[in-house]
Design an enzyme around this catalytic site. Structure first.
Site, PDB file in Angstrom:
ATOM      1  N   ARG A 235      -4.350   9.071   3.475  1.00 56.11           N
ATOM      2  CA  ARG A 235      -3.182   9.885   3.790  1.00 56.11           C
ATOM      3  C   ARG A 235      -2.325  10.123   2.537  1.00 56.11           C
ATOM      4  NH1 ARG A 235      -1.958  13.454   7.443  1.00 56.11           N
ATOM      5  NH2 ARG A 235       0.254  13.833   7.394  1.00 56.11           N
TER       6      ARG A 235
ATOM      7  N   LYS B 121       0.834  -1.217   0.000  1.00 54.82           N
ATOM      8  CA  LYS B 121       0.000   0.000   0.000  1.00 54.82           C
ATOM      9  C   LYS B 121       0.864   1.261   0.000  1.00 54.82           C
ATOM     10  CE  LYS B 121      -1.841   1.553   4.047  1.00 54.82           C
ATOM     11  NZ  LYS B 121      -1.488   2.950   4.356  1.00 54.82           N
ATOM     12  N   ASN B 122       1.826   1.295   0.919  1.00 51.12           N
ATOM     13  CA  ASN B 122       2.581   2.538   1.068  1.00 51.12           C
ATOM     14  C   ASN B 122       3.619   2.744  -0.029  1.00 51.12           C
ATOM     15  OD1 ASN B 122       0.994   3.138   3.207  1.00 51.12           O
ATOM     16  ND2 ASN B 122       2.498   2.590   4.781  1.00 51.12           N
TER      17      ASN B 122
ATOM     18  N   CYS C 177      -5.726   7.159   8.926  1.00 54.98           N
ATOM     19  CA  CYS C 177      -6.075   6.686  10.271  1.00 54.98           C
ATOM     20  C   CYS C 177      -5.752   7.750  11.307  1.00 54.98           C
ATOM     21  CB  CYS C 177      -5.290   5.416  10.584  1.00 54.98           C
ATOM     22  SG  CYS C 177      -5.888   3.998   9.668  1.00 54.98           S
TER      23      CYS C 177
ATOM     24  N   ARG D 178      -8.641  -1.069   3.829  1.00 57.62           N
ATOM     25  CA  ARG D 178      -7.821   0.005   3.246  1.00 57.62           C
ATOM     26  C   ARG D 178      -6.426  -0.479   2.917  1.00 57.62           C
ATOM     27  NH1 ARG D 178      -8.359   5.200   7.190  1.00 57.62           N
ATOM     28  NH2 ARG D 178     -10.532   5.647   6.790  1.00 57.62           N
TER      29      ARG D 178
ATOM     30  N   ILE E  31       6.633   7.381  17.032  1.00 48.38           N
ATOM     31  CA  ILE E  31       6.306   8.076  15.772  1.00 48.38           C
ATOM     32  C   ILE E  31       4.942   8.763  15.854  1.00 48.38           C
ATOM     33  CG2 ILE E  31       6.125   7.851  13.247  1.00 48.38           C
ATOM     34  CD1 ILE E  31       8.859   6.910  14.195  1.00 48.38           C
TER      35      ILE E  31
ATOM     36  N   ASP F  11       4.145   0.750  12.020  1.00 44.95           N
ATOM     37  CA  ASP F  11       3.017   0.043  11.400  1.00 44.95           C
ATOM     38  C   ASP F  11       2.916  -1.416  11.850  1.00 44.95           C
ATOM     39  OD1 ASP F  11       2.384   2.361  10.129  1.00 44.95           O
ATOM     40  OD2 ASP F  11       3.188   1.780   8.181  1.00 44.95           O
TER      41      ASP F  11
ATOM     42  N   ARG G 162      -0.690  14.279  12.878  1.00 42.33           N
ATOM     43  CA  ARG G 162      -0.249  14.129  11.492  1.00 42.33           C
ATOM     44  C   ARG G 162      -0.248  15.452  10.709  1.00 42.33           C
ATOM     45  NH1 ARG G 162      -2.330   8.445   9.133  1.00 42.33           N
ATOM     46  NH2 ARG G 162      -0.266   8.474   8.218  1.00 42.33           N
ATOM     47  N   PRO G 163       0.500  16.454  11.193  1.00 43.13           N
ATOM     48  CA  PRO G 163       0.555  17.713  10.444  1.00 43.13           C
ATOM     49  C   PRO G 163       1.286  17.548   9.101  1.00 43.13           C
ATOM     50  CG  PRO G 163       2.152  17.742  12.242  1.00 43.13           C
ATOM     51  CD  PRO G 163       1.388  16.452  12.363  1.00 43.13           C
TER      52      PRO G 163
HETATM   53  N1  EPU Z   1       5.257  14.872  10.753  1.00 45.50           N
HETATM   54  C1  EPU Z   1       5.189  16.214  11.065  1.00 45.50           C
HETATM   55  N2  EPU Z   1       5.056  17.088  10.027  1.00 45.50           N
HETATM   56  C2  EPU Z   1       4.988  16.698   8.736  1.00 45.50           C
HETATM   57  C3  EPU Z   1       5.050  15.324   8.427  1.00 45.50           C
HETATM   58  C4  EPU Z   1       5.189  14.424   9.469  1.00 45.50           C
HETATM   59  O1  EPU Z   1       5.267  16.618  12.224  1.00 45.50           O
HETATM   60  O2  EPU Z   1       4.849  17.554   7.834  1.00 45.50           O
HETATM   61  C5  EPU Z   1       5.395  13.891  11.860  1.00 45.50           C
HETATM   62  C6  EPU Z   1       4.144  13.005  11.998  1.00 45.50           C
HETATM   63  O3  EPU Z   1       3.155  13.651  12.747  1.00 45.50           O
HETATM   64  C7  EPU Z   1       4.711  11.772  12.644  1.00 45.50           C
HETATM   65  C8  EPU Z   1       6.107  11.667  12.046  1.00 45.50           C
HETATM   66  O4  EPU Z   1       6.419  12.974  11.546  1.00 45.50           O
HETATM   67  O5  EPU Z   1       4.810  12.004  14.033  1.00 45.50           O
HETATM   68  C9  EPU Z   1       6.241  10.649  10.949  1.00 45.50           C
HETATM   69  O6  EPU Z   1       5.244  10.842   9.954  1.00 45.50           O
HETATM   70  P1  EPU Z   1       5.490  10.469   8.416  1.00 45.50           P
HETATM   71  O7  EPU Z   1       5.370  11.719   7.638  1.00 45.50           O
HETATM   72  O8  EPU Z   1       6.749   9.683   8.290  1.00 45.50           O
HETATM   73  O9  EPU Z   1       4.243   9.546   8.136  1.00 45.50           O
HETATM   74  P2  EPU Z   1       3.265   9.589   6.885  1.00 45.50           P
HETATM   75  O10 EPU Z   1       4.019   9.877   5.662  1.00 45.50           O
HETATM   76  O11 EPU Z   1       2.074  10.387   7.228  1.00 45.50           O
HETATM   77  C10 EPU Z   1       3.629   7.068   6.282  1.00 45.50           C
HETATM   78  C11 EPU Z   1       2.738   5.874   6.098  1.00 45.50           C
HETATM   79  C12 EPU Z   1       2.221   5.426   7.462  1.00 45.50           C
HETATM   80  C13 EPU Z   1       3.415   5.100   8.345  1.00 45.50           C
HETATM   81  C14 EPU Z   1       4.360   6.306   8.446  1.00 45.50           C
HETATM   82  C15 EPU Z   1       5.620   6.047   9.233  1.00 45.50           C
HETATM   83  C16 EPU Z   1       1.806   6.199   3.916  1.00 45.50           C
HETATM   84  C17 EPU Z   1       0.627   6.503   3.078  1.00 45.50           C
HETATM   85  N3  EPU Z   1       1.626   6.208   5.223  1.00 45.50           N
HETATM   86  O12 EPU Z   1       2.801   8.075   6.856  1.00 45.50           O
HETATM   87  O13 EPU Z   1       1.451   4.249   7.231  1.00 45.50           O
HETATM   88  O14 EPU Z   1       2.975   4.766   9.628  1.00 45.50           O
HETATM   89  O15 EPU Z   1       4.730   6.735   7.119  1.00 45.50           O
HETATM   90  O16 EPU Z   1       6.301   4.966   8.716  1.00 45.50           O
HETATM   91  O17 EPU Z   1       2.879   5.933   3.403  1.00 45.50           O
HETATM   92  C18 EPU Z   1      -0.169   2.636   7.713  1.00 45.50           C
HETATM   93  O18 EPU Z   1       0.148   2.084   6.643  1.00 45.50           O
HETATM   94  O19 EPU Z   1      -0.926   2.095   8.567  1.00 45.50           O
HETATM   95  C19 EPU Z   1       0.370   3.960   8.014  1.00 45.50           C
HETATM   96  C20 EPU Z   1      -0.140   4.744   8.948  1.00 45.50           C
END
Ligand code: EPU
Length: 419
Positions: A95, A25-26, A119, A400, A330, A308, A124-125
């Site tokens: 997301r 998925k990711n 989720c 999902r 995280i 995850d 998640r900013p």
């Molecule tokens: N963060 C910020 N600001 C930002 C971006 C991120 O503060 O602009 C913080 C987040 O709040 C979090 C940390 O940085 O505390 C890490 O977030 P990241 O951006 O790495 O996560 P993401 O890109 O939103 C992806 C996966 C998630 C997975 C995370 C971490 C996708 C679509 N989603 O999310 O997958 O948990 O990376 O590995 O790729 C899942 O598949 O169940 C899932 C939640």
């Protein structure tokens, strides 16, 4: 309308046999966003049949792409793309929809969308994404419920991420492949899904170095090409089935198309007494009987233990031989399942980012509510290991990210069906 699904599980059946692990998925979500940059045809093979993919395709169709599925392939023709606003209902549960922003800025110089959903596992900013776009010369405006990003031409620069965010790294890469001059990302995320994105963009003509490292350098270079790419197997799905096999006293073989699929997960498997055997295109998971507790484990960016897999680990450790401590570093709200596992007789409490798990001899079946994707998978694992019947009530989270999970588990000998 929310379509509630009930997974009914009779616990205690060991999982045995072979399973082809679905595409990731990711990985596929950023690859679909990357297709927006290609004026030729992009074919993605090995795609998972999950609702997040369907929603992402709906978004790119809304932006003018032709996109259709043929078995597990997705064919995308992005010859003509419009800079339309993406409505809230399209982005609120996915997301990965945020990745359309970098690609559309690069392709059209304008994108307006609501805040992306996904989720509810934390705030998640998206500030890292937006400040990187600004640094590259885009104008970011906060409009009612959403964001409007515009630019005349993105300019390459150095983007130092405060944290190795997966999404921000992917978004900057997507924007940078059409920027003027090189872009250097410092403190980039190193997840394998980012490597997949870079590989596809390189096939499309981009020049990217430092792939898979903390410093990635991206040069302009996308041209009109017909490209074809096979999505990597989903490492989190493989890990989920591995844990399900481990707690049921099972022995399964996961067929995968990349050899580093268990990185970040394998060390802990060994510590819990789970045996792993690798072949060219598979990993075999053999239960070691009683799960050994883990004194301390912290979720970390790749190659650390993945957030995850944290919920699934909690289900497994609730049957451990002693006390385990998990630290979630995280996401700040990823302990939704504790209340559900308590209904099954688990002994768990949390304080701030730590969960303290005292292993119990057995779990008992209960009626459980799913509140996020990985938590849902974790509750299914607990149900497979529990005594009696467990009903997992899911308003649509599990589908999902997991393709045919009930069918797959029952083909492996689990007693589970969708009611
Ligand atoms: N963060 C910020 N600001 C930002 C971006 C991120 O503060 O602009 C913080 C987040 O709040 C979090 C940390 O940085 O505390 C890490 O977030 P990241 O951006 O790495 O996560 P993401 O890109 O939103 C992806 C996966 C998630 C997975 C995370 C971490 C996708 C679509 N989603 O999310 O997958 O948990 O990376 O590995 O790729 C899942 O598949 O169940 C899932 C939640």
């Amino acid at each position: 309308m929310v379509l509630m699904q009930s997974y009914v599980i009779e616990g205690g059946w060991p999982l045995k046999g072979e399973l082809v692990i679905q595409g990731s998925k990711n990985a596929v979500l950023p690859l679909i966003a990357a297709a927006l940059l290609n004026e030729g045809i992009t074919v993605l093979d090995g795609c998972p049949d999950i609702s997040d993919v369907d929603k992402m395709l709906e978004i790119i169709r809304h932006l003018g792409c032709k996109a259709y599925k043929d078995k597990d392939s997705i064919i995308i023709d992005a010859a003509s793309v419009y800079c339309d606003e993406i409505p809230e209902e399209m982005v609120k549960s996915v997301r990965g929809s945020m990745l359309v922003m970098g690609a559309m800025l690069a392709r059209c110089g304008r994108i307006a969308m609501n805040y992306p959903g996904g989720c509810m596992i934390g705030e998640r900013p998206v500030n890292y994404h937006l400040s990187a776009f600004e640094k590259m010369g885009a104008e970011v405006r906060y409009v009612e419920n959403g964001i409007l990003c515009t630019c005349t031409q993105l300019t390459g620069c150095t983007v130092a991420l405060p944290f190795p965010s997966v999404g921000a790294t992917e978004n900057v890469i997507l924007a940078a492949v059409k920027a003027c001059g090189p872009t250097t990302i410092i403190n980039a995320a190193m997840e394998p899904e980012i490597i997949e994105l870079c590989r596809l963009l390189c096939i499309m003509g981009a020049d990217i170095s430092g792939i898979g490292s903390k410093i990635i350098i991206i040069n302009k270079g996308i041209s009109k090409r017909d490209v074809q790419y096979t999505v990597m197997s989903d490492r989190i799905v493989a890990g989920t089935y591995a844990y399900a096999a481990a707690v049921t006293g099972g022995d399964i073989c996961c067929i995968v198309n990349r050899d580093d699929i268990m990185t970040g997960i394998s060390v802990l498997c060994k510590k819990m007494g789970i045996k792993l055997k690798y072949g060219n295109d598979y990993v075999r998971i053999i239960s070691g009987g009683k799960i050994r507790s883990i004194p301390y484990v912290k979720t970390e960016p790749y190659p650390g233990f993945p957030t995850d897999m944290q919920s699934q680990l909690m289900s497994v450790l609730s049957l451990g031989d002693g006390i385990s401590v998990i630290e979630e570093s995280i996401f700040e709200k990823r302990y939704h399942i504790i209340g559900e596992l308590l209904k099954m007789g688990a002994d768990i409490h949390s304080k701030e980012s730590r969960a303290y798990i005292r292993g119990v001899k057995s779990l008992k079946g209960a009626v459980l509510d799913v509140k996020d994707l990985r938590g849902g998978a974790a509750l299914i694992i607990a149900g497979l290991a529990a005594d009696g019947t467990t009903t997992v009530l899911d308003p649509g989270y599990i589908g999902r990210g997991y393709e045919r999970i009930a069918d797959n588990l029952s083909e492996l000998g689990g007693n589970i069906y969708l009611a």
